[in-house]
Scaffold this motif. Structure first.
Motif, mmCIF file in Angstrom:
data_model
loop_
_atom_site.group_PDB
_atom_site.id
_atom_site.type_symbol
_atom_site.label_atom_id
_atom_site.label_comp_id
_atom_site.label_asym_id
_atom_site.label_seq_id
_atom_site.Cartn_x
_atom_site.Cartn_y
_atom_site.Cartn_z
ATOM 1 N N ASP A 1 16.731 -14.399 20.138
ATOM 2 C CA ASP A 1 16.851 -13.521 18.937
ATOM 3 C C ASP A 1 17.836 -14.104 17.829
ATOM 4 O O ASP A 1 17.840 -13.651 16.852
ATOM 5 N N ILE A 2 18.618 -14.860 18.427
ATOM 6 C CA ILE A 2 19.669 -15.507 17.198
ATOM 7 C C ILE A 2 19.142 -16.658 16.609
ATOM 8 O O ILE A 2 18.177 -17.286 17.061
ATOM 9 N N PRO A 3 19.504 -17.047 15.057
ATOM 10 C CA PRO A 3 18.952 -18.151 14.606
ATOM 11 C C PRO A 3 19.446 -19.296 15.329
ATOM 12 O O PRO A 3 20.440 -19.480 15.751
ATOM 13 N N ALA A 4 18.447 -20.273 15.262
ATOM 14 C CA ALA A 4 18.623 -21.696 15.951
ATOM 15 C C ALA A 4 18.233 -22.701 14.814
ATOM 16 O O ALA A 4 17.208 -22.520 14.243
ATOM 17 N N LEU A 5 18.916 -23.603 14.580
ATOM 18 C CA LEU A 5 18.915 -24.718 13.239
ATOM 19 C C LEU A 5 18.951 -26.087 14.081
ATOM 20 O O LEU A 5 19.868 -26.170 14.945
ATOM 21 N N PHE A 6 18.187 -26.838 13.507
ATOM 22 C CA PHE A 6 18.355 -28.432 13.932
ATOM 23 C C PHE A 6 19.160 -29.010 12.533
ATOM 24 O O PHE A 6 19.118 -28.965 11.547
#
Length: 202
Positions: free
Chosen positions: A152-157
């Motif tokens: 549910d949390i944002p995941a960024l590359f």
């Protein structure tokens, strides 16, 4: 460079990176068409406020089909490097990630597994840096694994070079975390105030 199963490497640098600037604290999702593709690549920006030697605007790409979005603007929040960096299991510094954002390194397990580890520790988001420290231009499209789990949390590359330079600065200063603003709206910052990482070519 080979493309790993389930991942897409995008060689096209984001045109919006011509606008890199410190001090802006609003949300921007910049859309840019990719060459040889009908997909649209999304970019999200954050600024390191401390330590000062890496006080730049950094570019990250949100996961494609898992994770949440930023509904809140964090004017100051800790970016905590995971220990161990790959964050595929229990973290030695997990207590510091609660309520903050984790900086994780690619490898060892799926992007989704890393995101779930940070989420279960109470992290507000995870930034996953490439483990190729010389990567200063190729973004990986993060997708779900085959486990049918969710996050549910944002995941960024984050580019490997950027992740490496952030970690190196913290080690040199003996700091357990950086202070960042996220998301950042780069369109509201005057051009003369733009601050891009000098090691990245756009």
């Amino acid at each position: 460079m080979g493309v790993q199963r389930g991942e897409v490497l995008d060689q096209v640098p984001p045109p919006a990176m011509l606008l890199r600037r410190p001090g802006c604290l609003c949300f921007l999702l910049c859309l840019s068409p990719l060459v040889h593709s009908l997909r649209v690549q999304e970019y999200l920006y954050f600024q390191v406020l401390s330590p000062g030697d890496i006080r730049y605007i950094f570019t990250a790409t949100p996961a494609k089909d898992f994770g949440g979005v930023f509904n809140t603007r964090y004017e100051q929040i800790y970016l905590v490097p995971a220990d161990p960096p790959e964050a595929c299991g229990a973290l030695n510094n997990g207590v510091f990630i609660e309520g903050q954002i984790a900086l994780v390194e690619r490898g060892g397990c799926s992007f989704l597994s890393k995101t779930r580890v940070v989420q279960e520790l109470g992290g507000r988001a995870v930034i996953i840096a490439d483990n190729a420290y010389d990567n200063d231009s190729s973004y990986v499209e993060m997708i779900q694994d085959s486990t049918r789990r969710t996050a549910d949390i944002p995941a960024l590359f984050l580019l490997g070079r950027d992740g490496y330079m952030i970690r190196r600065s913290l080690e040199q200063h003996g700091l357990p975390w950086a202070v960042i603003s996220i998301p950042v709206n780069i369109t509201s910052i005057p051009t003369y105030e733009l601050m891009q990482p000098p090691w990245t070519f756009w």
